[in-house]
Design a protein around this motif. Structure first.
Motif, PDB file in Angstrom:
ATOM      1  N   ARG A 193      -0.207 -12.198   1.698  1.00  8.84           N
ATOM      2  CA  ARG A 193      -0.802 -13.098   0.706  1.00  8.84           C
ATOM      3  C   ARG A 193       0.123 -14.272   0.354  1.00  8.84           C
ATOM      4  O   ARG A 193      -0.326 -15.308  -0.090  1.00  8.84           O
ATOM      5  N   ARG A 206       0.835  -1.207   0.000  1.00 12.91           N
ATOM      6  CA  ARG A 206       0.000   0.000   0.000  1.00 12.91           C
ATOM      7  C   ARG A 206       0.871   1.259   0.000  1.00 12.91           C
ATOM      8  O   ARG A 206       0.574   2.235  -0.687  1.00 12.91           O
ATOM      9  N   ARG A 210       7.831  -6.950  -5.925  1.00 15.41           N
ATOM     10  CA  ARG A 210       7.858  -8.052  -4.941  1.00 15.41           C
ATOM     11  C   ARG A 210       9.310  -8.370  -4.549  1.00 15.41           C
ATOM     12  O   ARG A 210       9.613  -8.594  -3.383  1.00 15.41           O
ATOM     13  N   ARG A 251      -2.431 -13.308 -10.509  1.00 22.15           N
ATOM     14  CA  ARG A 251      -1.149 -12.788 -10.983  1.00 22.15           C
ATOM     15  C   ARG A 251      -0.141 -13.919 -11.087  1.00 22.15           C
ATOM     16  O   ARG A 251      -0.244 -14.932 -10.387  1.00 22.15           O
TER      17      ARG A 251
HETATM   18  O1   DC Z   1      -3.893  -6.954   2.888  1.00 20.22           O
HETATM   19  P1   DC Z   1      -4.002  -5.609   2.192  1.00 20.22           P
HETATM   20  O2   DC Z   1      -5.387  -5.294   1.668  1.00 20.22           O
HETATM   21  O3   DC Z   1      -3.468  -4.492   3.001  1.00 20.22           O
HETATM   22  O4   DC Z   1      -3.046  -5.743   0.901  1.00 20.22           O
HETATM   23  C1   DC Z   1      -2.990  -4.762  -0.093  1.00 20.22           C
HETATM   24  C2   DC Z   1      -2.580  -5.390  -1.422  1.00 20.22           C
HETATM   25  O5   DC Z   1      -1.228  -5.834  -1.338  1.00 20.22           O
HETATM   26  C3   DC Z   1      -3.405  -6.624  -1.823  1.00 20.22           C
HETATM   27  O6   DC Z   1      -4.236  -6.344  -2.931  1.00 20.22           O
HETATM   28  C4   DC Z   1      -2.411  -7.672  -2.219  1.00 20.22           C
HETATM   29  C5   DC Z   1      -1.067  -7.096  -1.937  1.00 20.22           C
HETATM   30  N1   DC Z   1      -0.257  -7.953  -1.054  1.00 20.22           N
HETATM   31  C6   DC Z   1       0.519  -8.899  -1.659  1.00 20.22           C
HETATM   32  O7   DC Z   1       0.470  -9.052  -2.873  1.00 20.22           O
HETATM   33  N2   DC Z   1       1.355  -9.670  -0.902  1.00 20.22           N
HETATM   34  C7   DC Z   1       1.395  -9.532   0.417  1.00 20.22           C
HETATM   35  N3   DC Z   1       2.239 -10.300   1.137  1.00 20.22           N
HETATM   36  C8   DC Z   1       0.569  -8.584   1.067  1.00 20.22           C
HETATM   37  C9   DC Z   1      -0.259  -7.806   0.292  1.00 20.22           C
END
Ligand code: DC
Length: 212
Positions: free
Chosen positions: A113, A36, A91, A170
């Motif tokens: 995630r 974010r 990433r 993705r």
């Molecule tokens: O959990 P969140 O809504 O704050 O996450 C925001 C975005 O970040 C979500 O769309 C996916 C991404 N995200 C990710 O790809 N990998 C992570 N480890 C954490 C979040």
């Protein structure tokens, strides 16, 4: 001890992860906040979240101690975060930071995630938290309304479906349950009950004792 907490948007994973950290006296990292924050920097610079150069640059220069907690919690930041998070360069830039956090001596809880699958595949206990989309949309809608936004539940439900689709489809590190992750479905379970279940599982699996 490393605890990985992955799951869908508004499933309750953040609250459960914070609760686990408090219970066992561990540090906690909300990895979604990193994506974010990258998204907010890109938007602030007037760039498109899909702009690979801008997003990678923001990720490489991210200072986690200076994240503006209010700015990253808007619906716009969340939507843009899901777009920057699909970029492999972003990433990669955030990976070391998350690994270092996980490897601190006293252990850590990370939620996101791809924690159980990519960042901490060797975590001591992994959870995958989910709930039916309708329930998650209602939770997120209530949160936004309580924060003063005038948003429609139907719009939130549509955005949530879009975010789920983007996060799960993705190519790099998609949202998915690690084979050895324990599934906690919060559709009919309160967050307190989910946390109690998670704590029980951690105690059983690791022999750790709650501090609180
Ligand atoms: O959990 P969140 O809504 O704050 O996450 C925001 C975005 O970040 C979500 O769309 C996916 C991404 N995200 C990710 O790809 N990998 C992570 N480890 C954490 C979040």
């Amino acid at each position: 001890m490393i605890i990985a907490v992955d799951g869908t948007l508004a499933s309750g994973k953040g609250t459960v992860a914070r609760g686990i950290a408090k219970t066992f006296g561990l540090a906690h990292l909300d990895t979604g906040a990193l994506y974010r924050a990258v998204a907010v920097e890109v938007l602030k610079a007037g760039a498109d979240p899909g702009n690979i150069g801008a997003a990678e640059d923001a990720a490489r220069h991210l200072d986690p101690s200076r994240i503006d907690q209010a700015a990253i919690r808007t619906a716009e930041a969340g939507a843009a975060a899901s777009i920057v998070a699909a970029q492999p360069g972003v990433r990669a830039a955030l990976f070391d930071l998350q690994r270092r956090f996980a490897e601190q001596e006293d252990g850590a809880v990370l939620d996101g995630r791809d924690i159980g699958t990519i960042v901490c595949p060797d975590a001591d206990v992994k959870f995958y938290i989910d709930a039916e989309p309708r329930i998650r949309a209602q939770r997120r809608w209530r949160e936004l309304v309580a924060g003063g936004s005038s948003v429609q539940l139907e719009d939130i439900a549509r955005q949530l479906a879009e975010r789920d689709r983007r996060d799960s489809s993705r190519e790099t590190a998609p949202l998915m349950r690690a084979e050895d992750a324990v599934l906690l479905d919060t559709t009919h379970l309160s967050i307190d009950a989910t946390l109690a279940e998670a704590v029980r599982i951690i105690c059983n699996k690791t022999g750790a004792a709650p501090r609180t």
